[in-house]
Design a protein around this motif. Structure first.
Motif, PDB file in Angstrom:
ATOM      1  N   UNK A 393       0.828  -1.204   0.000  1.00 45.94           N
ATOM      2  CA  UNK A 393       0.000   0.000   0.000  1.00 45.94           C
ATOM      3  C   UNK A 393       0.866   1.260   0.000  1.00 45.94           C
ATOM      4  N   UNK A 394       1.927   1.235  -0.842  1.00 47.59           N
ATOM      5  CA  UNK A 394       2.789   2.380  -1.056  1.00 47.59           C
ATOM      6  C   UNK A 394       2.443   3.039  -2.382  1.00 47.59           C
ATOM      7  N   UNK A 395       3.229   4.061  -2.767  1.00 43.61           N
ATOM      8  CA  UNK A 395       3.060   4.733  -4.056  1.00 43.61           C
ATOM      9  C   UNK A 395       4.435   4.906  -4.726  1.00 43.61           C
ATOM     10  N   UNK A 396       5.196   3.813  -4.770  1.00 44.46           N
ATOM     11  CA  UNK A 396       6.540   3.891  -5.347  1.00 44.46           C
ATOM     12  C   UNK A 396       6.514   4.134  -6.850  1.00 44.46           C
ATOM     13  N   UNK A 397       5.495   3.649  -7.539  1.00 49.35           N
ATOM     14  CA  UNK A 397       5.421   3.851  -8.982  1.00 49.35           C
ATOM     15  C   UNK A 397       5.235   5.323  -9.314  1.00 49.35           C
ATOM     16  N   UNK A 398       4.340   5.996  -8.605  1.00 47.12           N
ATOM     17  CA  UNK A 398       4.146   7.429  -8.834  1.00 47.12           C
ATOM     18  C   UNK A 398       5.424   8.203  -8.533  1.00 47.12           C
ATOM     19  N   UNK A 399       6.110   7.832  -7.444  1.00 47.36           N
ATOM     20  CA  UNK A 399       7.359   8.517  -7.079  1.00 47.36           C
ATOM     21  C   UNK A 399       8.417   8.301  -8.149  1.00 47.36           C
ATOM     22  N   UNK A 400       8.501   7.085  -8.671  1.00 50.90           N
ATOM     23  CA  UNK A 400       9.496   6.771  -9.704  1.00 50.90           C
ATOM     24  C   UNK A 400       9.229   7.563 -10.979  1.00 50.90           C
ATOM     25  N   UNK A 401       7.963   7.634 -11.397  1.00 50.90           N
ATOM     26  CA  UNK A 401       7.627   8.367 -12.619  1.00 50.90           C
ATOM     27  C   UNK A 401       7.896   9.862 -12.461  1.00 50.90           C
ATOM     28  N   UNK A 402       7.584  10.407 -11.281  1.00 50.27           N
ATOM     29  CA  UNK A 402       7.852  11.827 -11.042  1.00 50.27           C
ATOM     30  C   UNK A 402       9.353  12.093 -11.049  1.00 50.27           C
ATOM     31  N   UNK A 403      10.124  11.206 -10.407  1.00 48.29           N
ATOM     32  CA  UNK A 403      11.577  11.381 -10.388  1.00 48.29           C
ATOM     33  C   UNK A 403      12.161  11.241 -11.787  1.00 48.29           C
ATOM     34  N   UNK A 404      11.626  10.318 -12.583  1.00 46.92           N
ATOM     35  CA  UNK A 404      12.109  10.138 -13.952  1.00 46.92           C
ATOM     36  C   UNK A 404      11.864  11.383 -14.790  1.00 46.92           C
ATOM     37  N   UNK A 405      10.725  12.030 -14.578  1.00 47.21           N
ATOM     38  CA  UNK A 405      10.436  13.270 -15.304  1.00 47.21           C
ATOM     39  C   UNK A 405      11.428  14.359 -14.927  1.00 47.21           C
ATOM     40  N   UNK A 406      11.806  14.415 -13.652  1.00 47.89           N
ATOM     41  CA  UNK A 406      12.786  15.413 -13.219  1.00 47.89           C
ATOM     42  C   UNK A 406      14.161  15.143 -13.822  1.00 47.89           C
TER      43      UNK A 406
END
Length: 528
Positions: A393-406
């Motif tokens: 029940x984490x949100x690692x995928x959203x964090x990864x996609x946001x970091x990739x955009x940066x």
């Protein structure tokens, strides 16, 4: 002199001078050569096989399921020399006899069908994953959707290298992840991404992004990277210097499942391309030693990490293959010595391994049901993140996609041609023309820059290489149209769109936590 018969593996070996025959053959006759006896000893105790990349190995009959190279340190040649001396009352085989025996044994191995030979991690034919603990007795951990268990003999064939070190047996105490977090200098969101990457690192069938620890001096980048690598693939040299060329790199990568390049300041183009290929799978062909027409093949897909304060401008394809984790400066009151950290890490490493393997088993259970509505780059890794999110029940995928955009945005800022294209589209909204027209339209840098294309051909090629980064920044590059004149030049249409770095919707099974318990009193799995 009277001969004395001594049993060797059920055969009688006559020790009398001039009366000895080959193992298992009695009677008078010429004493067999040392090379013949070496071959007989090897065939009696080892199975000769060939790996899928054409390398010969020996596997001890009834022993650990480990592939020994025929030559080299800790290989069959060394063991066979000792076995010969023990068997024949101190007689020492000559170098020429050993060389002749190795040639024969290589021929025997070459006559067999190729078999998979794994390094540290392999896929189990019965389903699941096998992790080699690296111990002398060949112990391993088998992981499947049903849980994990230690086994005394691996169901798959592993090879070892001098760059490997043993792993402790994992234990499950319910608090392993918290113990790992206590050793690291990172916030909760960053730590969760790291945990997901660690779990994915034991899935050998997918590409893994390059784990990049970034931060100023004093943020603990190198120590963090050392602990991370020693969790998934312990090594006496868990941190490596930047390789000087492709050949040096290939030797390192072939002999380690996980590698960390420490303190990277700049990434030359050849290394950037090499890292990209190592993530998705690479093969390097080189001339075999002492030959003119024979070759050796080094093929591998690796789990990579690196540390950097600032790696400079990143190539677009490498930027898309990074998982960037920013570390913050450690407060002087919280700083610990290397010795303290090493002792603390060794004390909790079995519990950390147990927690990670437990999470891996849960991920394997829900992964078949994970569906991504849109597929980002590194889609297989993204599916693993989605599975971790479903379990924890984490949100690692959203964090990864946001970091990739940066990371993509930073890579564009470091490329003067890409930055100029972004500025053009942001001002015009849409632009269309040939690569030559684009090069004439864009303002040139005041000082010459190595990344600024010299002509229209290079401009078109660079625009296509930058297309993924531009797409992440919300700019579409369409090169499917042609001009209407007789030359039919390729046209590039640059237009502003919505950013592709939005969170990816997923569907997955219900969370599979609490953890899966290890299988109690598991019997060793059968050999292949």
């Amino acid at each position: 002199m009277t001969g004395v018969d001594r049993p060797v593996n059920g055969h009688a070996v006559k020790a009398a001078q001039g009366r000895s025959g080959p193992a298992g053959m009695g009677g008078e006759g010429k004493k067999p050569s040392a090379s013949s006896r070496l071959v007989a000893l090897a065939r009696d105790r080892y199975e000769l096989v060939t790996s899928e990349d054409g390398r010969p190995y020996a596997v001890a009959s009834g022993g650990a399921n480990l592939a020994l190279p025929l030559r080299g340190r800790s290989g069959l040649r060394q063991r066979l020399a000792r076995l010969y001396t023990d068997t024949y009352e101190g007689e020492v085989p000559s170098q020429s006899a050993l060389a002749d025996a190795m040639t024969v044994l290589e021929g025997i191995a070459d006559s067999t069908d190729p078999v998979p030979v794994h390094l540290r991690v392999g896929t189990n034919p019965a389903g699941g994953i096998v992790v080699d603990l690296g111990t002398a007795d060949g112990q391993c951990v088998t992981v499947s959707a049903d849980g994990w268990a230690c086994a005394t003999r691996s169901p798959v064939l592993f090879r070892r290298s001098g760059a490997m070190a043993p792993m402790p047996q994992p234990v499950l105490d319910g608090d392993g992840l918290a113990k790992l977090h206590a050793l690291l200098n990172m916030d909760e969101e960053t730590f969760r991404q790291l945990v997901a990457w660690l779990v994915a690192a034991w899935i050998p069938t997918i590409p893994h992004p390059v784990l990049t620890f970034k931060g100023e001096q004093g943020t603990g980048k190198s120590k963090t990277a050392q602990m991370v690598v020693n969790l998934i693939d312990p090594s006496p040299a868990s941190k490596r210097s930047q390789p000087r060329d492709i050949k040096a790199w290939s030797a390192q990568a072939f002999n380690s499942w996980a590698l960390c390049l420490d303190n990277i300041s700049t990434i030359p183009p050849w290394l950037s391309d090499t890292l990209c290929k190592a993530v998705t799978g690479d093969g390097i062909v080189d001339r075999a030693l002492y030959t003119d027409d024979d070759v050796v093949v080094l093929s591998f897909r690796r789990v990579l990490a690196m540390t950097t304060i600032d790696a400079g401008a990143l190539a677009g394809d490498l930027a898309e293959r990074l998982l960037m984790l920013e570390l913050q400066l450690i407060d002087p009151n919280r700083r610990r010595t290397e010795e303290e950290l090493d002792d603390a890490f060794e004390a909790v490493r079995p519990a950390i391994l147990g927690a990670l393997l437990d999470l891996l088993a849960s991920v394997l259970r829900v992964l078949p049901s994970v569906r991504l509505e849109s597929m980002p780059r590194m889609a297989d890794f993204a599916r693993v993140l989605a599975a971790v999110d479903a379990v924890m029940e984490w949100r690692t995928l959203d964090s990864y996609l946001a970091a990739s955009a940066n990371v993509a945005s930073d890579a564009l800022e470091g490329d003067p041609f890409g930055s100029a294209v972004v500025a053009l589209v942001e001002e015009a909204g849409i632009w269309s023309g040939t690569a030559g027209m684009l090069l004439e339209h864009l303002p040139r840098p005041e000082t010459p820059h190595v990344k600024w294309p010299k002509d229209a051909t290079r401009a078109g090629g660079q625009l296509k290489r930058l297309a993924p980064l531009l797409r992440a920044a919300g700019i579409t590059v369409d090169d499917t149209q042609r001009s209407q004149d007789r030359h039919r030049h390729r046209l590039f249409v640059l237009s502003r769109t919505e950013s592709s770095a939005e969170p990816v919707s997923t569907t997955a099974s219900a969370p599979a936590w609490p953890p899966v318990a290890p299988i109690p009193n598991a019997e060793p799995l059968p050999d292949l």
